[in-house]
Scaffold this active site. Structure first.
Site, short mmCIF file in Angstrom:
data_model
loop_
_atom_site.label_atom_id
_atom_site.label_comp_id
_atom_site.label_asym_id
_atom_site.label_seq_id
_atom_site.Cartn_x
_atom_site.Cartn_y
_atom_site.Cartn_z
N CYS A 53 0.84 -1.09 0.01
CA CYS A 53 -0.01 -0.09 -0.15
C CYS A 53 0.84 1.44 0.02
O CYS A 53 1.82 1.35 0.67
CB CYS A 53 -0.94 0.10 1.26
SG CYS A 53 -1.98 1.40 1.45
N CYS A 57 0.06 5.29 6.66
CA CYS A 57 -0.85 5.06 7.97
C CYS A 57 0.26 4.28 9.10
O CYS A 57 0.82 3.32 8.70
CB CYS A 57 -1.73 4.00 7.89
SG CYS A 57 -3.10 4.61 6.47
N CYS A 60 -0.10 0.74 10.16
CA CYS A 60 -0.29 -0.40 9.26
C CYS A 60 0.86 -0.92 8.87
O CYS A 60 1.74 -0.40 7.96
CB CYS A 60 -1.07 0.23 8.13
SG CYS A 60 -1.59 -0.91 6.71
N CYS A 97 -16.05 -10.02 4.97
CA CYS A 97 -15.35 -8.72 4.57
C CYS A 97 -13.96 -9.00 4.00
O CYS A 97 -13.01 -9.61 4.27
CB CYS A 97 -15.14 -7.87 5.73
SG CYS A 97 -14.51 -6.27 5.55
N CYS A 129 -19.06 -7.67 2.64
CA CYS A 129 -18.59 -6.29 3.13
C CYS A 129 -17.34 -6.23 2.26
O CYS A 129 -16.81 -7.10 1.99
CB CYS A 129 -18.25 -6.14 4.60
SG CYS A 129 -17.43 -4.84 5.10
N CYS A 189 -19.98 0.84 7.24
CA CYS A 189 -19.28 0.21 8.40
C CYS A 189 -17.97 1.27 8.57
O CYS A 189 -17.08 1.22 7.52
CB CYS A 189 -18.85 -1.37 8.06
SG CYS A 189 -17.68 -1.91 9.42
N ARG A 261 -18.66 -3.51 16.87
CA ARG A 261 -17.63 -4.71 16.43
C ARG A 261 -16.51 -4.59 17.36
O ARG A 261 -15.54 -3.72 17.21
CB ARG A 261 -17.57 -4.71 14.94
CG ARG A 261 -18.88 -4.77 14.22
CD ARG A 261 -18.28 -4.83 12.73
NE ARG A 261 -19.81 -5.01 11.81
CZ ARG A 261 -20.54 -5.98 11.76
NH1 ARG A 261 -20.02 -7.16 12.17
NH2 ARG A 261 -21.58 -6.06 11.15
#
Length: 361
Positions: A53, A57, A60, A97, A129, A189, A261
């Site tokens: 990616c 972040c 991450c 998901c 999802c 979500c 969640r």
């Protein structure tokens, strides 16, 4: 809720800091008004495209700029995803998901492949999802026609603290993606992460942002940071279970109809701690040995915990109706080849830069 309460930061902080027994009682009371306290949804998170990616972040391990031993893998095949979904469904999951480590969705063969995955899984009578990064309204409409049940796009933290964690995308872009999803029949979500060094006030502001969305998100994941070596905040001390219980309880009171969640970080929680989270209003967990790339309790451990607590898995589509799947050849929305100009903020986060530089040595 038609007229959700408008919370102030001081009110939320006071609620969060209530004596624990009072907070638990209030949260559990609200929970029982809107949900069956003995039902918890079991969801499975599948990383359909891992690593590489381009974002920064700080939490991450999939960011290409950090050295975290996450192996980059291309987009999974449709049949492989179907096989994983079948296995998850067989062990009690009612929701799949699919997560892809993208900055944003790009029209083309890979997105078409994801649409095929959505169509295939929806026909299995399981909630589908996706979390694919930022999306345009047209892309959201295409996912909706394919039969997507929910789109996950976390706001991560408060708007102020967000700038201490991420510099490669803007908070407003996250909100715009959620608005694009809201123009379809897909449920939203969106939640965040605690334990990144933020204050209680930051946590309150994040919940206020979610609460003020109209309508409020149908699903709010509360994640506890799982520190990963090689990321800028990889040496953070994990938060206590009491912080997680307080966050779950506060979210439940502020978002009464939402599924709260209990997400990342469960691997570090005791069975008793998880039980307290369920009592406080958490009514969903992620099952499987991994959450994208971080450890998660074994599914058999979860089944034993459910048995001991008298919990039963929530069935698919109990909260909202199953979407209809429109086949690709009959779809009203087609690829536009869009090239949206998602924001690239100009501020720098020294901690992130230092970690990136250290990895290059």
């Amino acid at each position: 809720m038609n007229n959700p309460k408008k919370w102030t930061r001081d009110e939320v902080v006071a609620l969060y800091n209530k004596p624990m027994m009072e907070l638990l009682y209030e949260a559990a009371t609200v929970h029982r008004q809107y949900h069956d306290p003995n039902k918890v949804q079991v969801s499975t998170l599948v990383s359909i495209k891992t690593g590489g990616c381009p974002e920064d972040c700080a939490y991450c391990p999939q960011a290409a700029r950090y050295h975290t031993n996450v192996k980059e893998e291309g987009l999974m095949g449709v049949e492989q995803v179907i096989a994983q979904a079948q296995q998850a469904k067989a062990t009690g999951s009612s929701r799949i998901c699919m997560g892809a480590a993208w900055r944003n969705v790009k029209d083309g063969p890979e997105f078409d492949q994801v649409l095929t995955m959505v169509r295939s899984l929806n026909k299995m009578d399981i909630e589908v999802c996706c979390t694919l990064g930022m999306i345009t309204e047209n892309q959201a409409q295409r996912l909706s026609e394919a039969g997507l049940y929910a789109y996950n796009h976390n706001i991560d933290s408060s708007e102020d603290y967000y700038e201490e964690i991420i510099s490669t995308r803007a908070y407003k872009d996250r909100l715009e993606t959620i608005e694009n999803v809201r123009k379809t029949n897909i449920t939203v979500c969106s939640g965040g992460i605690i334990g990144m060094g933020e204050s209680v006030e930051n946590r309150a502001d994040m919940l206020i942002t979610l609460t003020n969305m109209i309508p409020q998100p149908e699903s709010v994941p509360i994640n506890s940071l799982v520190p990963v070596e090689g990321t800028p905040i990889g040496e953070m001390e994990p938060i206590s279970i009491w912080e997680m219980v307080r966050m779950i309880a506060t979210a439940r009171i502020m978002l009464p109809e939402t599924q709260v969640r209990l997400s990342a970080g469960r691997n570090n929680m005791s069975r008793e701690g998880q039980a307290l989270c369920f009592f406080a209003g958490a009514n969903s967990i992620f099952a499987g040995d991994k959450l994208l790339t971080t450890p998660n309790p074994d599914v058999n451990e979860d089944l034993k915990l459910f048995e001991d607590l008298g919990l039963v898995p929530q069935q698919p589509f109990e909260k909202h109706a199953q979407p209809k799947t429109i086949e690709a050849e009959d779809a009203n929305y087609q690829a536009l080849g869009e090239k949206p100009k998602w924001t690239r903020p100009k501020h720098k986060i020294q901690r992130n830069l230092d970690t990136q530089y250290k990895n290059k040595k």
